[in-house]
Design a protein around this motif. Structure first.
Motif, PDB file in Angstrom:
ATOM      1  N   THR A  30       6.121  -0.349   2.822  1.00 22.44           N
ATOM      2  CA  THR A  30       4.795  -1.186   2.453  1.00 22.44           C
ATOM      3  C   THR A  30       4.930  -2.098   3.313  1.00 22.44           C
ATOM      4  N   ASN A  32       2.200  -5.682   2.888  1.00 20.87           N
ATOM      5  CA  ASN A  32       1.174  -6.221   2.320  1.00 20.87           C
ATOM      6  C   ASN A  32       0.238  -5.224   1.563  1.00 20.87           C
ATOM      7  N   GLU A  33       1.036  -4.958   0.361  1.00 19.33           N
ATOM      8  CA  GLU A  33       0.416  -3.912  -0.721  1.00 19.33           C
ATOM      9  C   GLU A  33       0.675  -4.503  -2.028  1.00 19.33           C
ATOM     10  N   ARG A  34       0.549  -5.909  -2.186  1.00 18.02           N
ATOM     11  CA  ARG A  34       0.932  -6.583  -3.235  1.00 18.02           C
ATOM     12  C   ARG A  34       0.104  -5.792  -4.664  1.00 18.02           C
ATOM     13  N   LEU A  37       0.866  -1.761  -5.180  1.00 12.02           N
ATOM     14  CA  LEU A  37       2.378  -1.461  -5.584  1.00 12.02           C
ATOM     15  C   LEU A  37       2.531  -1.012  -6.997  1.00 12.02           C
ATOM     16  N   ASP A  61       9.987  -2.536   2.081  1.00 15.14           N
ATOM     17  CA  ASP A  61       8.952  -3.380   2.691  1.00 15.14           C
ATOM     18  C   ASP A  61       9.429  -4.011   3.858  1.00 15.14           C
ATOM     19  N   SER A  64       6.480  -8.294   4.277  1.00 20.34           N
ATOM     20  CA  SER A  64       5.130  -8.687   4.038  1.00 20.34           C
ATOM     21  C   SER A  64       4.978  -9.983   3.692  1.00 20.34           C
ATOM     22  N   THR A  68       4.743  -8.981  -1.594  1.00 21.20           N
ATOM     23  CA  THR A  68       4.914  -7.458  -1.844  1.00 21.20           C
ATOM     24  C   THR A  68       6.481  -7.583  -2.442  1.00 21.20           C
ATOM     25  N   ASP A 117      -0.814   2.770  -0.575  1.00 21.75           N
ATOM     26  CA  ASP A 117      -2.086   1.914  -0.696  1.00 21.75           C
ATOM     27  C   ASP A 117      -3.016   2.818  -1.609  1.00 21.75           C
TER      28      ASP A 117
END
Length: 257
Positions: A30, A32-34, A37, A61, A64, A68, A117
């Motif tokens: 990951t 920046n997949e807050r 996720l 991660d 991020s 994330t 994503d």
């Protein structure tokens, strides 16, 4: 359907020809997949639970800045640290090394790699598992270019780039798989370990090199048609410079394989 879910549950329970319980480790790199996720994890848990498949989800991660990692920590609390394993790294170090990092922590005998994503839907995973058992494949790859597979939410330019990249790759490398730039796949753990050791590419070319090296090592590849949905939240990470580096990487692969 319920009967196919039961069948995949049964095949997911036993390793072929042995009494050992199969376990599937999902590697989720990951950055920046807050927002995505919690959704992808929920869908994974749902899909595995409904098919009674033994699993773990390893979140890698790469530092991020959007929080994330904090979200992943919450998910670890919600679902339990036996199911959700947060194995972060301090900074962005690329896809290939993320997988190497993830494999080190994986306790499953099969590895599933996919994007966090939401462009890959976990509902296809039981089909991957069924396909793997059916042909005793080393690798099962999701394909957007076969059967009822497809791409949703892409503009024409993006579709052309993807199709074009795939077409050029087919001609240059003749790898015997229909979707090479896709990153939704299931591997026998020891096979993926072996392949990654021989890979040299970074970024998006890495997915392709994996299939090319797999062919060189005599691995068997099965395919399952998937639908691919463009990123739900966040910007797509495939910029102009990625396309250039993709073509450079492809030519390097062509020259060295």
């Amino acid at each position: 359907s319920r009967s196919s879910a039961m069948a995949s549950a049964e095949s997911g329970r036993r390793a072929a020809g042995s009494g050992r319980l199969d376990k599937y480790s999902v590697l989720l790199p990951t950055y920046n997949e807050r927002e995505n996720l919690p959704l992808i994890v929920w869908l994974l848990v749902k899909s595995f639970s409904e098919s009674a498949i033994n699993y773990e989800i390893i979140i890698i991660d790469d530092g991020s800045p959007d929080g994330t990692r904090e979200v992943a920590e919450q998910l670890e609390k919600i679902y339990g640290s036996d199911r959700i394993l947060l194995r972060p790294r301090e900074k962005k170090l690329g896809l290939g090394t993320a997988y190497i990092h993830g494999i080190k922590h994986a306790t499953g005998n099969y590895i599933i790699i996919m994007d966090a994503d939401l462009s890959h839907h976990p509902k296809f995973i039981p089909e991957f598992i069924r396909k793997q058992k059916e042909g005793n494949f080393d690798i099962v790859s999701g394909t957007r270019y076969k059967g009822n597979g497809g791409v949703y939410g892409w503009d024409l330019k993006r579709k052309l780039i993807s199709r074009g990249a795939n077409f050029i790759t087919q001609i240059l490398l003749r790898p015997g798989a229909s979707d090479l730039t896709g990153s939704f796949r299931l591997y026998r753990k020891e096979v993926l370990q072996k392949i990654i050791e021989s890979c040299v590419s970074k970024g998006y070319v890495f997915q392709m090199e994996v299939i090319v090296r797999a062919r060189q090592l005599g691995c068997t590849v099965g395919e399952v048609p998937i639908s691919f949905v463009d990123r739900v939240y966040g910007e797509s990470k495939l910029g102009g410079n990625e396309i250039v580096s993709f073509l450079k990487g492809l030519l390097t692969l062509f020259a060295t394989t």
